[in-house]
Design an enzyme around this catalytic site. Structure first.
Site, PDB file in Angstrom:
ATOM      1  N   LYS A   5      52.697  49.279  44.608  1.00 30.71           N
ATOM      2  CA  LYS A   5      51.653  49.866  43.769  1.00 30.71           C
ATOM      3  C   LYS A   5      50.482  50.232  44.942  1.00 30.71           C
ATOM      4  O   LYS A   5      50.334  49.334  45.859  1.00 30.71           O
ATOM      5  CB  LYS A   5      51.116  49.024  42.699  1.00 30.71           C
ATOM      6  CG  LYS A   5      49.940  49.363  41.895  1.00 30.71           C
ATOM      7  CD  LYS A   5      49.419  48.351  40.995  1.00 30.71           C
ATOM      8  CE  LYS A   5      48.532  48.945  39.915  1.00 30.71           C
ATOM      9  NZ  LYS A   5      47.736  47.818  39.487  1.00 30.71           N
ATOM     10  N   HIS A  63      44.523  38.829  35.249  1.00 30.66           N
ATOM     11  CA  HIS A  63      45.951  38.765  35.012  1.00 30.66           C
ATOM     12  C   HIS A  63      46.651  37.852  36.011  1.00 30.66           C
ATOM     13  O   HIS A  63      46.393  37.557  37.175  1.00 30.66           O
ATOM     14  CB  HIS A  63      46.596  39.939  35.087  1.00 30.66           C
ATOM     15  CG  HIS A  63      46.635  40.712  36.308  1.00 30.66           C
ATOM     16  ND1 HIS A  63      45.460  40.937  36.965  1.00 30.66           N
ATOM     17  CD2 HIS A  63      47.786  40.893  37.334  1.00 30.66           C
ATOM     18  CE1 HIS A  63      45.729  41.589  38.165  1.00 30.66           C
ATOM     19  NE2 HIS A  63      47.063  41.409  38.384  1.00 30.66           N
ATOM     20  N   ASP A  92      50.561  37.917  38.068  1.00 32.12           N
ATOM     21  CA  ASP A  92      51.520  38.832  38.031  1.00 32.12           C
ATOM     22  C   ASP A  92      52.862  38.343  37.566  1.00 32.12           C
ATOM     23  O   ASP A  92      53.151  37.270  37.772  1.00 32.12           O
ATOM     24  CB  ASP A  92      51.634  39.299  39.664  1.00 32.12           C
ATOM     25  CG  ASP A  92      50.574  39.880  40.263  1.00 32.12           C
ATOM     26  OD1 ASP A  92      49.840  40.435  39.570  1.00 32.12           O
ATOM     27  OD2 ASP A  92      50.411  40.013  41.374  1.00 32.12           O
ATOM     28  N   HIS A 127      44.180  36.525  38.881  1.00 36.80           N
ATOM     29  CA  HIS A 127      43.151  37.097  39.709  1.00 36.80           C
ATOM     30  C   HIS A 127      42.535  38.472  39.004  1.00 36.80           C
ATOM     31  O   HIS A 127      43.317  38.742  38.205  1.00 36.80           O
ATOM     32  CB  HIS A 127      43.863  37.312  40.974  1.00 36.80           C
ATOM     33  CG  HIS A 127      45.038  38.224  40.730  1.00 36.80           C
ATOM     34  ND1 HIS A 127      46.412  37.518  40.292  1.00 36.80           N
ATOM     35  CD2 HIS A 127      45.464  39.493  41.254  1.00 36.80           C
ATOM     36  CE1 HIS A 127      47.447  38.467  40.462  1.00 36.80           C
ATOM     37  NE2 HIS A 127      46.820  39.633  40.645  1.00 36.80           N
TER      38      HIS A 127
HETATM   39  O1  LIG Z   1      43.817  45.223  44.583  1.00 37.93           O
HETATM   40  C1  LIG Z   1      43.913  43.819  44.557  1.00 37.93           C
HETATM   41  O2  LIG Z   1      43.850  43.315  45.561  1.00 37.93           O
HETATM   42  C2  LIG Z   1      44.883  43.173  43.671  1.00 37.93           C
HETATM   43  C3  LIG Z   1      45.543  44.090  42.620  1.00 37.93           C
HETATM   44  C4  LIG Z   1      46.122  43.585  41.387  1.00 37.93           C
HETATM   45  O3  LIG Z   1      46.233  42.506  41.219  1.00 37.93           O
HETATM   46  C5  LIG Z   1      47.108  44.403  40.847  1.00 37.93           C
HETATM   47  O4  LIG Z   1      47.376  45.591  41.047  1.00 37.93           O
HETATM   48  O5  LIG Z   1      47.882  43.708  40.009  1.00 37.93           O
END
Ligand SMILES: O=C(O)CCC(=O)C(=O)O
Length: 336
Positions: free
Chosen positions: A203, A222, A224, A278
């Site tokens: 991503k 959330h 992961d 996070h």
């Molecule tokens: O940008 C970040 O450091 C974390 C991104 C994130 O948690 C996500 O894309 O699920």
């Protein structure tokens, strides 16, 4: 929460009118109110060039069980490989919107480009995240759909392939150490998540400057749903992790790879390793960009607590289920 420990992310902002109301978080989510300024614990930064995997396993197991989060340095991925990945991704996001929209998500597909103005499918409020993103799989070859890989800049494909190749070595090392840290054979944790069929979903998050970073979030809180997430950010901080109900800033560590423990590792370890909650904040003046890669079991692969880790005294705390079914429940906010 003690007021002295609370830091305002953007104390200079003037009024709520600076951003559209559908980006404004309820007070209990606003980073300006809920961010804790200092930590009374250390967010681990672990050098992983230690050839003694038993010793490394202990350090990684400690971070995985206490926080579910750490950063790794001396991982062996050359700086220019990361620079090339980041340059190509940044150039893509700087293209005109019409060009990026050629890669838009198709109905029902997770892969593709999504704009900042997309609503989150969460909660009744439908608050928007201050972020654009692009998702596409990068490994193994049979799951890759190049339809979602930008052709502009031309360097995108080669840069992403080279980074992925290097990242697989880091992922394997982390899986081995985490497995040993659970008292298992080195291969057992990765095998429990699909082994060589583990899918790498990349991503790119593109967080433009935001006039009210105290009120908005990039990505809301959330965990992961994958096994591990390996992420390289640009130099703009913005990641926060939650520990014991409080939100802490994660420092940007040059050249480090950020590691999140995801739900599937928590499940396989029967709760010994914790998936980290996070979220991301945004910056008033600078664009933050991050490149997470989510390591996911194949959709039809069944994941559950590893049998060797459960017994009468320590029964299974989680159901075993196909990753497809786990993802469906998580995305639709249904009980697992
Ligand atoms: O940008 C970040 O450091 C974390 C991104 C994130 O948690 C996500 O894309 O699920």
């Amino acid at each position: 929460m003690e007021t002295a420990r609370v830091q305002s992310v953007a104390s200079t902002c003037t009024s709520k009118e600076d951003i559209p109301s559908d980006f404004i978080r309820p007070e209990n989510e606003q980073p300006g109110i809920t961010t804790v300024g200092s930590t009374d614990f250390e967010i681990p930064v672990i050098e992983i060039n230690d050839s003694d995997e038993e010793r490394l396993a202990k350090v990684i197991a400690k971070a995985s069980s206490e926080i579910g989060f750490f950063q790794v340095t001396n991982h062996g991925i050359p700086r220019d490989v990361i620079d090339n990945l980041q340059r190509a991704g940044k150039e893509f996001f700087e293209l005109p919107v019409q060009e990026k929209e050629e890669y838009s998500k198709l109905p029902g597909s997770l892969e593709g480009y999504g704009t900042a103005l997309q609503k989150e499918s969460e909660g009744k409020e439908n608050i928007k995240g201050w972020v654009d993103h692009l998702f596409h799989r990068v490994w193994p070859p049979h799951v890759i759909n190049h339809r979602f890989w930008p052709k502009n800049p031309q360097s995108y494909r080669e840069a992403t392939e080279e980074y992925t190749k290097q990242l697989r070595g880091v992922a394997d090392k982390l899986f081995r150490c985490m497995s040993i840290g659970l008292g298992l054979e080195a291969n057992e944790l990765k095998d429990g998540a699909g082994g060589e069929n583990l899918e790498y979903m990349m991503k790119i998050n593109y967080y433009p400057p935001c006039p009210r970073p105290d009120l908005a979030l990039g990505v809301p809180a959330h965990t992961d749903m994958s096994t591990l997430t390996l992420l390289v950010p640009n130099e703009v901080p913005g990641l926060q992790i939650c520990k014991d109900g409080s939100w802490y800033n994660v420092d940007y560590v040059p050249d480090a790879i950020v590691v999140h423990i995801g739900d599937q590792i928590e499940i396989m370890s029967n709760g010994k390793y914790k998936a980290v909650l996070h979220r991301t904040t945004v910056d008033k003046h600078r664009t933050r960009i991050s490149w997470p890669v989510f390591l996911e079991p194949p959709a039809d692969f069944t994941v559950g607590p590893i049998p060797k880790l459960i017994n009468d005294e320590n029964p299974a705390k989680y159901k075993s289920k196909k990753y497809r079914d786990y993802a469906y429940c998580k995305l639709n906010k249904l009980p697992q």
